[in-house]
Design a protein around this motif. Structure first.
Motif, PDB file in Angstrom:
ATOM      1  N   ASP A 117      62.763 -21.623   0.799  1.00 27.16           N
ATOM      2  CA  ASP A 117      61.358 -21.990   0.935  1.00 27.16           C
ATOM      3  C   ASP A 117      60.629 -21.490  -0.313  1.00 27.16           C
ATOM      4  O   ASP A 117      61.191 -20.740  -1.111  1.00 27.16           O
ATOM      5  CB  ASP A 117      60.753 -21.374   2.207  1.00 27.16           C
ATOM      6  CG  ASP A 117      59.519 -22.146   2.674  1.00 27.16           C
ATOM      7  OD1 ASP A 117      59.138 -23.143   2.031  1.00 27.16           O
ATOM      8  OD2 ASP A 117      58.918 -21.746   3.686  1.00 27.16           O
ATOM      9  N   ASP A 118      59.361 -21.875  -0.458  1.00 27.49           N
ATOM     10  CA  ASP A 118      58.626 -21.418  -1.638  1.00 27.49           C
ATOM     11  C   ASP A 118      58.263 -19.950  -1.523  1.00 27.49           C
ATOM     12  O   ASP A 118      58.321 -19.209  -2.493  1.00 27.49           O
ATOM     13  CB  ASP A 118      57.366 -22.268  -1.887  1.00 27.49           C
ATOM     14  CG  ASP A 118      56.333 -22.171  -0.779  1.00 27.49           C
ATOM     15  OD1 ASP A 118      56.716 -21.954   0.386  1.00 27.49           O
ATOM     16  OD2 ASP A 118      55.133 -22.328  -1.070  1.00 27.49           O
ATOM     17  N   LEU A 119      57.917 -19.524  -0.283  1.00 32.75           N
ATOM     18  CA  LEU A 119      57.287 -18.209  -0.137  1.00 32.75           C
ATOM     19  C   LEU A 119      57.579 -17.625   1.242  1.00 32.75           C
ATOM     20  O   LEU A 119      57.612 -18.355   2.229  1.00 32.75           O
ATOM     21  CB  LEU A 119      55.783 -18.428  -0.307  1.00 32.75           C
ATOM     22  CG  LEU A 119      54.801 -17.299  -0.184  1.00 32.75           C
ATOM     23  CD1 LEU A 119      53.615 -17.559  -1.102  1.00 32.75           C
ATOM     24  CD2 LEU A 119      54.311 -17.129   1.246  1.00 32.75           C
ATOM     25  N   ILE A 120      57.807 -16.323   1.280  1.00 26.75           N
ATOM     26  CA  ILE A 120      57.880 -15.656   2.589  1.00 26.75           C
ATOM     27  C   ILE A 120      56.645 -14.780   2.738  1.00 26.75           C
ATOM     28  O   ILE A 120      56.333 -13.958   1.857  1.00 26.75           O
ATOM     29  CB  ILE A 120      59.194 -14.870   2.790  1.00 26.75           C
ATOM     30  CG1 ILE A 120      59.215 -14.231   4.187  1.00 26.75           C
ATOM     31  CG2 ILE A 120      59.442 -13.829   1.710  1.00 26.75           C
ATOM     32  CD1 ILE A 120      60.576 -13.699   4.613  1.00 26.75           C
ATOM     33  N   ALA A 121      55.930 -14.995   3.836  1.00 22.00           N
ATOM     34  CA  ALA A 121      54.774 -14.153   4.162  1.00 22.00           C
ATOM     35  C   ALA A 121      55.212 -13.258   5.322  1.00 22.00           C
ATOM     36  O   ALA A 121      55.842 -12.219   5.086  1.00 22.00           O
ATOM     37  CB  ALA A 121      53.574 -15.030   4.483  1.00 22.00           C
ATOM     38  N   THR A 122      54.959 -13.650   6.575  1.00 21.83           N
ATOM     39  CA  THR A 122      55.401 -12.837   7.718  1.00 21.83           C
ATOM     40  C   THR A 122      56.876 -13.066   8.048  1.00 21.83           C
ATOM     41  O   THR A 122      57.478 -12.271   8.771  1.00 21.83           O
ATOM     42  CB  THR A 122      54.599 -13.185   8.977  1.00 21.83           C
ATOM     43  OG1 THR A 122      54.874 -14.552   9.329  1.00 21.83           O
ATOM     44  CG2 THR A 122      53.112 -12.995   8.767  1.00 21.83           C
ATOM     45  N   GLY A 123      57.415 -14.165   7.575  1.00 20.39           N
ATOM     46  CA  GLY A 123      58.814 -14.493   7.892  1.00 20.39           C
ATOM     47  C   GLY A 123      58.967 -15.286   9.182  1.00 20.39           C
ATOM     48  O   GLY A 123      60.083 -15.629   9.564  1.00 20.39           O
TER      49      GLY A 123
ATOM     50  N   THR B  57      58.331 -18.428   9.974  1.00 16.50           N
ATOM     51  CA  THR B  57      58.925 -19.769   9.838  1.00 16.50           C
ATOM     52  C   THR B  57      60.413 -19.667   9.491  1.00 16.50           C
ATOM     53  O   THR B  57      61.248 -20.365  10.075  1.00 16.50           O
ATOM     54  CB  THR B  57      58.195 -20.566   8.723  1.00 16.50           C
ATOM     55  OG1 THR B  57      56.805 -20.254   8.774  1.00 16.50           O
ATOM     56  CG2 THR B  57      58.394 -22.035   8.886  1.00 16.50           C
TER      57      THR B  57
ATOM     58  N   LEU C  72      55.626 -11.930  -0.338  1.00 17.86           N
ATOM     59  CA  LEU C  72      54.412 -11.115  -0.219  1.00 17.86           C
ATOM     60  C   LEU C  72      54.803  -9.837   0.528  1.00 17.86           C
ATOM     61  O   LEU C  72      54.865  -9.803   1.750  1.00 17.86           O
ATOM     62  CB  LEU C  72      53.316 -11.882   0.531  1.00 17.86           C
ATOM     63  CG  LEU C  72      52.947 -13.251  -0.047  1.00 17.86           C
ATOM     64  CD1 LEU C  72      51.804 -13.881   0.729  1.00 17.86           C
ATOM     65  CD2 LEU C  72      52.589 -13.148  -1.528  1.00 17.86           C
TER      66      LEU C  72
ATOM     67  N   ILE D 221      42.720 -15.064   3.236  1.00 14.13           N
ATOM     68  CA  ILE D 221      44.071 -15.433   2.778  1.00 14.13           C
ATOM     69  C   ILE D 221      44.064 -15.594   1.259  1.00 14.13           C
ATOM     70  O   ILE D 221      43.205 -16.269   0.691  1.00 14.13           O
ATOM     71  CB  ILE D 221      44.559 -16.777   3.411  1.00 14.13           C
ATOM     72  CG1 ILE D 221      44.468 -16.746   4.939  1.00 14.13           C
ATOM     73  CG2 ILE D 221      45.945 -17.147   2.902  1.00 14.13           C
ATOM     74  CD1 ILE D 221      45.534 -15.962   5.632  1.00 14.13           C
ATOM     75  N   GLN D 222      45.034 -14.924   0.616  1.00 16.74           N
ATOM     76  CA  GLN D 222      45.256 -15.106  -0.828  1.00 16.74           C
ATOM     77  C   GLN D 222      46.341 -16.154  -0.945  1.00 16.74           C
ATOM     78  O   GLN D 222      47.505 -15.858  -0.672  1.00 16.74           O
ATOM     79  CB  GLN D 222      45.780 -13.807  -1.452  1.00 16.74           C
ATOM     80  CG  GLN D 222      44.839 -12.645  -1.405  1.00 16.74           C
ATOM     81  CD  GLN D 222      43.877 -12.687  -2.569  1.00 16.74           C
ATOM     82  OE1 GLN D 222      44.046 -13.460  -3.504  1.00 16.74           O
ATOM     83  NE2 GLN D 222      42.856 -11.863  -2.505  1.00 16.74           N
ATOM     84  N   PHE D 223      46.006 -17.340  -1.326  1.00 18.29           N
ATOM     85  CA  PHE D 223      46.989 -18.419  -1.359  1.00 18.29           C
ATOM     86  C   PHE D 223      47.675 -18.493  -2.715  1.00 18.29           C
ATOM     87  O   PHE D 223      47.029 -18.666  -3.747  1.00 18.29           O
ATOM     88  CB  PHE D 223      46.320 -19.767  -1.042  1.00 18.29           C
ATOM     89  CG  PHE D 223      47.313 -20.871  -0.814  1.00 18.29           C
ATOM     90  CD1 PHE D 223      47.809 -21.118   0.458  1.00 18.29           C
ATOM     91  CD2 PHE D 223      47.760 -21.647  -1.873  1.00 18.29           C
ATOM     92  CE1 PHE D 223      48.742 -22.128   0.672  1.00 18.29           C
ATOM     93  CE2 PHE D 223      48.700 -22.659  -1.661  1.00 18.29           C
ATOM     94  CZ  PHE D 223      49.180 -22.894  -0.392  1.00 18.29           C
ATOM     95  N   TRP D 224      49.011 -18.386  -2.711  1.00 18.67           N
ATOM     96  CA  TRP D 224      49.789 -18.465  -3.947  1.00 18.67           C
ATOM     97  C   TRP D 224      50.286 -19.896  -4.120  1.00 18.67           C
ATOM     98  O   TRP D 224      50.986 -20.416  -3.266  1.00 18.67           O
ATOM     99  CB  TRP D 224      50.938 -17.465  -3.921  1.00 18.67           C
ATOM    100  CG  TRP D 224      50.416 -16.086  -4.095  1.00 18.67           C
ATOM    101  CD1 TRP D 224      50.056 -15.214  -3.113  1.00 18.67           C
ATOM    102  CD2 TRP D 224      50.124 -15.446  -5.336  1.00 18.67           C
ATOM    103  NE1 TRP D 224      49.561 -14.057  -3.660  1.00 18.67           N
ATOM    104  CE2 TRP D 224      49.602 -14.173  -5.025  1.00 18.67           C
ATOM    105  CE3 TRP D 224      50.251 -15.807  -6.680  1.00 18.67           C
ATOM    106  CZ2 TRP D 224      49.200 -13.275  -6.014  1.00 18.67           C
ATOM    107  CZ3 TRP D 224      49.857 -14.909  -7.658  1.00 18.67           C
ATOM    108  CH2 TRP D 224      49.339 -13.661  -7.322  1.00 18.67           C
TER     109      TRP D 224
HETATM  110  P1  AMP Z   1      55.392 -17.149   7.133  1.00 20.28           P
HETATM  111  O1  AMP Z   1      56.026 -17.899   8.275  1.00 20.28           O
HETATM  112  O2  AMP Z   1      54.255 -16.282   7.563  1.00 20.28           O
HETATM  113  O3  AMP Z   1      56.422 -16.396   6.306  1.00 20.28           O
HETATM  114  O4  AMP Z   1      54.704 -18.246   6.207  1.00 20.28           O
HETATM  115  C1  AMP Z   1      55.512 -18.944   5.355  1.00 20.28           C
HETATM  116  C2  AMP Z   1      55.032 -20.356   5.108  1.00 20.28           C
HETATM  117  O5  AMP Z   1      53.607 -20.484   4.991  1.00 20.28           O
HETATM  118  C3  AMP Z   1      55.625 -20.791   3.810  1.00 20.28           C
HETATM  119  O6  AMP Z   1      56.197 -22.066   4.026  1.00 20.28           O
HETATM  120  C4  AMP Z   1      54.480 -20.830   2.820  1.00 20.28           C
HETATM  121  O7  AMP Z   1      54.548 -22.038   2.123  1.00 20.28           O
HETATM  122  C5  AMP Z   1      53.212 -20.725   3.644  1.00 20.28           C
HETATM  123  N1  AMP Z   1      52.354 -19.575   3.264  1.00 20.28           N
HETATM  124  C6  AMP Z   1      52.090 -18.494   4.025  1.00 20.28           C
HETATM  125  N2  AMP Z   1      51.269 -17.626   3.412  1.00 20.28           N
HETATM  126  C7  AMP Z   1      51.017 -18.158   2.199  1.00 20.28           C
HETATM  127  C8  AMP Z   1      50.244 -17.716   1.057  1.00 20.28           C
HETATM  128  N3  AMP Z   1      49.566 -16.565   1.050  1.00 20.28           N
HETATM  129  N4  AMP Z   1      50.220 -18.511  -0.032  1.00 20.28           N
HETATM  130  C9  AMP Z   1      50.910 -19.674  -0.045  1.00 20.28           C
HETATM  131  N5  AMP Z   1      51.646 -20.144   0.982  1.00 20.28           N
HETATM  132  C10 AMP Z   1      51.702 -19.402   2.100  1.00 20.28           C
END
Ligand code: AMP
Length: 182
Positions: free
Chosen positions: A129-135, A137, A161, A27-30
């Motif tokens: 939210d701060d960040l969308i990864a897979t979406g 949440t 991402l 995991i690359q954490f931002w």
């Molecule tokens: P997701 O449901 O996969 O879109 O994940 C979104 C949630 O997980 C957000 O609330 C982010 O804060 C956290 N998150 C997921 N991946 C990362 C990442 N690579 N870096 C920082 N935060 C992340």
């Protein structure tokens, strides 16, 4: 894009840090903490969210923030817009009658929850939210709000991402990100 906007985006981008292999390998954490530590970066972030939402939507009833980092940006933005802020939390944190929605994790499931009287039918909301990864949440939060007959106008995030296709998974709800990373 306006010069001013580009300069603000570049400044915000310059504060961001990446931690490889956190919280687990691969995991690359931002990290958005440096934005919060720098009043200029935080001010620019809220400016850009505010400008975008004012331009795109004539009426928003509430900003909805996701547990936990959506809470860092959401109240500042809702104050700027002169509207209310609503919390979507992990299960078991909110008092009184609540409504919830479960979603799949890599292993098992999780639940998001909000107070049953937080939104009224027909109200228009933007989720932050701060960040969308897979979406995953944000998607669960959208379903929760739709269960309450609220209209989700958009999901807005600081960072997207791209390679994880979160925006695709959110369709038809639009996703707006300030910074998109590949
Ligand atoms: P997701 O449901 O996969 O879109 O994940 C979104 C949630 O997980 C957000 O609330 C982010 O804060 C956290 N998150 C997921 N991946 C990362 C990442 N690579 N870096 C920082 N935060 C992340």
């Amino acid at each position: 894009m306006q010069e001013n906007k580009i300069a603000k985006l570049q400044y915000i981008r310059s504060t961001l840090r990446n931690f490889p292999d956190f919280p687990s390998k691969g995991i690359q954490f931002w990290d958005v903490c440096p934005i919060l530590k720098d009043p200029k970066a935080l001010g620019y972030t809220i400016d850009l969210f505010e400008e975008h939402l004012k331009e795109k939507f004539s009426k928003i009833d509430h900003i909805v923030g996701l547990d936990a980092r959506g809470f860092l940006f959401g109240p500042l933005l809702s104050q700027r817009l002169g509207i209310g802020f609503i919390l979507v939390r992990k299960k078991g944190k909110l008092p009184g009658p609540t409504v919830s929605c479960s979603y799949a994790l890599e292993y098992g499931t999780a639940e998001v929850e909000m107070q049953a009287d937080a939104v009224e039918p027909g109200q228009k909301v933007v989720i932050i939210d701060d960040l969308i990864a897979t979406g995953g949440t944000l998607n669960a939060a959208c379903r929760l709000l739709r269960q309450q007959n609220a209209e989700v106008l958009e999901c807005t995030v600081v960072l997207e991402l791209k390679e994880l296709n979160g925006s695709e998974n959110m369709k038809p709800v639009p996703v707006h990100s300030l910074i998109s990373l590949n």
